[in-house]
Structure formats: structure tokens, C-alpha cells
Design a protein around this motif. Structure first.
Motif, PDB file in Angstrom:
ATOM      1  N   HIS A 108       8.273  -5.874  -8.225  1.00  0.00           N
ATOM      2  CA  HIS A 108       7.518  -5.875  -6.972  1.00  0.00           C
ATOM      3  C   HIS A 108       7.029  -7.281  -6.662  1.00  0.00           C
ATOM      4  N   LEU A 109       7.483  -7.827  -5.543  1.00  0.00           N
ATOM      5  CA  LEU A 109       7.044  -9.139  -5.064  1.00  0.00           C
ATOM      6  C   LEU A 109       6.020  -8.891  -3.965  1.00  0.00           C
ATOM      7  N   VAL A 110       4.754  -9.153  -4.277  1.00  0.00           N
ATOM      8  CA  VAL A 110       3.658  -8.638  -3.448  1.00  0.00           C
ATOM      9  C   VAL A 110       3.025  -9.656  -2.516  1.00  0.00           C
ATOM     10  N   GLY A 111       3.320 -10.961  -2.667  1.00  0.00           N
ATOM     11  CA  GLY A 111       2.538 -11.956  -1.947  1.00  0.00           C
ATOM     12  C   GLY A 111       1.270 -12.269  -2.722  1.00  0.00           C
TER      13      GLY A 111
ATOM     14  N   LYS B 237      -4.511  -6.031  -7.405  1.00  0.00           N
ATOM     15  CA  LYS B 237      -4.619  -4.620  -7.002  1.00  0.00           C
ATOM     16  C   LYS B 237      -3.348  -3.857  -7.364  1.00  0.00           C
ATOM     17  N   VAL B 238      -2.203  -4.442  -7.091  1.00  0.00           N
ATOM     18  CA  VAL B 238      -0.930  -3.765  -7.348  1.00  0.00           C
ATOM     19  C   VAL B 238      -0.679  -3.647  -8.848  1.00  0.00           C
TER      20      VAL B 238
ATOM     21  N   ASN C 271       0.826  -1.207   0.000  1.00  0.00           N
ATOM     22  CA  ASN C 271       0.000   0.000   0.000  1.00  0.00           C
ATOM     23  C   ASN C 271       0.865   1.265   0.000  1.00  0.00           C
ATOM     24  N   LEU C 272       1.983   1.222   0.728  1.00  0.00           N
ATOM     25  CA  LEU C 272       2.886   2.377   0.744  1.00  0.00           C
ATOM     26  C   LEU C 272       3.409   2.668  -0.655  1.00  0.00           C
ATOM     27  N   ILE C 273       3.766   1.628  -1.397  1.00  0.00           N
ATOM     28  CA  ILE C 273       4.271   1.832  -2.758  1.00  0.00           C
ATOM     29  C   ILE C 273       3.177   2.417  -3.649  1.00  0.00           C
TER      30      ILE C 273
ATOM     31  N   ALA D  73       6.487  -1.703 -14.473  1.00  0.00           N
ATOM     32  CA  ALA D  73       6.621  -2.585 -13.319  1.00  0.00           C
ATOM     33  C   ALA D  73       6.396  -4.032 -13.720  1.00  0.00           C
ATOM     34  N   ILE D  74       7.165  -4.917 -13.093  1.00  0.00           N
ATOM     35  CA  ILE D  74       6.943  -6.353 -13.171  1.00  0.00           C
ATOM     36  C   ILE D  74       6.464  -6.773 -11.787  1.00  0.00           C
TER      37      ILE D  74
END
Length: 296
Positions: free
Chosen positions: A125-128, A134-135, A105-107, A146-147
Motif C-alpha cells: 500500500h502506497l499511501v502518501g 493510520k494505515v 480510507n476505502l481500503i 501488509a507493507i
């Protein structure tokens, strides 16, 4: 390595009069390792500070072993394999093995603050698992390159491809950052047991090996400012890489095996022990037939 599952094997080993060992990778030892430390023959530690909190008979500061593939590979090739432009800066975002929604969320809150040269950055970005869609949608809407992956099994590629990393401060992640000399902004998990991630991050930051930003106080503006300072200043990155080298322990696994052999009174091989000798599937290759060792 700690955790509640560590206690039964150590106690069983002691009951069988085996030599027992533990490894504590964090600055603040967990409950299991604190309880087990007086009962093992040697405690291996990742941070020197941990020795003050463990009542062990003997300590060896070994660092934390990391996978060998981290130490080889090409930056440009790694970027291309991941689908990134080899000529543009790369920011890696890692939230730990499960991702971190607060960092995600910060990103996303940071994206509107990217202007000028920052728009040229690429994000890996490794988001889980929870926040993938959403990301991805947020990056697409912002027009930022972005990847996005829920996780990445080839983490060595990601670490080699990046110029800067935004990460939690687990001990294994920090050891990997040191191995590849990757400058990082560390955001410790506030709910980590005994606040150990903050202490890990503080040790790195105090030595100049990272920037520490605390989650409750961090803002998108502060994060962008820190990223600009690192990506735009090659001298600052070089200084941080020099500090990271002091945290790197490329012989950690060999030190651990060597001390185990020494404790058993077994000869230590004069030449380097191949890694496959320590991890094979047959009896002859398992720690050079050290059947009387229990390692947790």
C-alpha cells in the motif's frame, strides 16, 4: 506535456522559428495543450480519442513512454526484495504521486470484510505522506499482512510483484500498468480536470483492460467482490492481460524521436538509438545535436 509552464517555451520556440512538439497523454486534453495544439508542428497523443479534441496540424498516436526497467525483472525476486512472500497473492494500492486519502480510507473500511481465502492476500500500500501511521496501525490491528510506504521510488518492483492493482487513472499510471500487464481496478479521481481520469479509465474498461469503479458509488463489499473475481480467476486475469497488451506502446519514445527527426528533415538512424544518446549530459548526446528542437 501540458500544464501552464508548457506555453512559454512553445511560444519562444515558434518565435525563434524552431520546430515545436507536444505530447498529450490523456483522453481529454488539458487547457494548455488545447491552446497550443494549432501552434505546434506535431502533436503526439497517448489515446486516439484525444485527436478529436485537439486542432493540431498533425497527430501521431505514440502512447505514453514509460521507464525501461518496467519491462524486465522477476515476480518472485521483486516480492522478496519488498519483504513479501513470493507464494502468496499481492494486492497493490496506489493513489497517485501524492497518495489518495479516499482510497486509503476505502481500503481500511474493506479490511473487516476479508474472510476465508482473502485473508491470505498480501497488501502493498502506497499511501502518501499524510496517512502512513493510520494505515499501518489499521493493518496491524486487523492482522492482515501488509507493507505500507508513503511512496516507493522503485515503482517497477511494486508493479512486478502485484497480482492486481487498485489505482487512480492518470495516463502515466495506466501506461505503466499496460507495460507490465497488471490487471487493475481503477477508481478515477472525481475532481480531475474535465473528469479526464474517468475518460482514461473508461477507455481501458471498455476494451476489457481494467475494471472501472466510480468513487461516489464504491463500497467495501463491491471492492472485495472485484478483487476476488480477479485474484481467484486466472482466466479473467489472462483475458485482462491480453487486453492490456493492446494499450502497451513499447516503442513510444523511439516513435516520438523518429518523427521529430523526420520533421526536421534529419536522417533517422537505421539502427536503434540507445536511450543514453537521448538523455546524456553533453551536447553530442542531446537528441543527436538537434539544437533547433523545443520539446515540452
Amino acid at each position: 506535456m501540458g500544464g501552464f509552464t508548457a506555453a512559454p517555451p512553445v511560444l519562444a520556440g515558434r518565435g525563434l522559428r524552431c520546430k515545436t512538439f507536444l505530447h498529450e497523454s490523456n483522453t481529454i486534453p488539458g487547457k494548455a495543450n488545447r491552446w497550443l495544439a494549432p501552434r505546434v508542428d506535431v502533436a503526439f497523443i497517448g489515446f486516439p480519442e484525444a485527436s478529436r479534441r485537439l486542432s493540431a496540424r498533425a497527430f501521431v498516436v505514440t502512447g505514453t513512454p514509460v521507464r525501461a526497467e518496467l519491462r524486465c525483472g522477476d515476480v518472485a525476486a521483486s516480492r522478496m526484495e519488498l519483504g513479501l512472500n513470493p507464494d502468496r497473492p499481492v494486492v497493490l494500492i496506489m493513489g497517485g504521486s501524492q497518495g489518495a486519502s479516499r482510497i486509503n480510507n476505502l481500503i481500511l473500511e474493506t479490511l473487516p470484510h476479508l474472510t476465508g481465502a482473502t485473508l491470505d492476500w498480501q497488501w502493498l500500500h502506497l499511501v502518501g505522506m499524510r496517512d502512513v501511521e493510520k494505515v499501518r496501525a489499521a493493518y496491524a490491528t486487523s492482522g492482515v499482512t501488509a507493507i505500507v510506504h508513503p511512496f516507493l521510488s522503485q515503482i517497477s518492483l511494486a508493479l512486478r510483484a502485484a497480482d492486481v492493482c487498485v489505482s487512480r487513472a492518470g495516463a502515466s499510471s495506466l501506461a505503466e500498468l499496460a507495460a507490465v500487464r497488471l490487471p487493475a481496478i481503477l477508481i478515477p479521481l472525481p475532481s480531475a480536470a474535465d473528469n479526464h481520469q474517468w475518460h482514461n479509465a473508461h477507455a481501458y474498461a471498455e476494451s476489457g483492460a481494467a475494471i472501472l469503479l466510480e468513487q461516489p458509488a464504491i463500497t467495501p463489499e463491491r471492492l472485495v467482490k472485484s478483487l476476488r473475481e480477479l485474484i481467484g480467476d486466472s482466466i479473467a486475469r489472462a483475458a485482462m492481460q491480453t487486453a492490456l497488451a493492446k494499450w502497451d506502446h513499447p516503442k513510444a519514445a523511439e516513435m516520438i524521436v523518429g518523427r521529430i527527426l523526420q520533421t526536421l528533415g534529419r536522417p533517422v538512424a537505421a539502427e536503434k538509438i540507445p536511450l543514453e544518446k537521448l538523455s546524456g549530459n553533453n551536447e553530442e548526446s542531446r537528441l543527436m545535436q538537434i539544437e533547433s528542437v523545443v520539446v515540452v
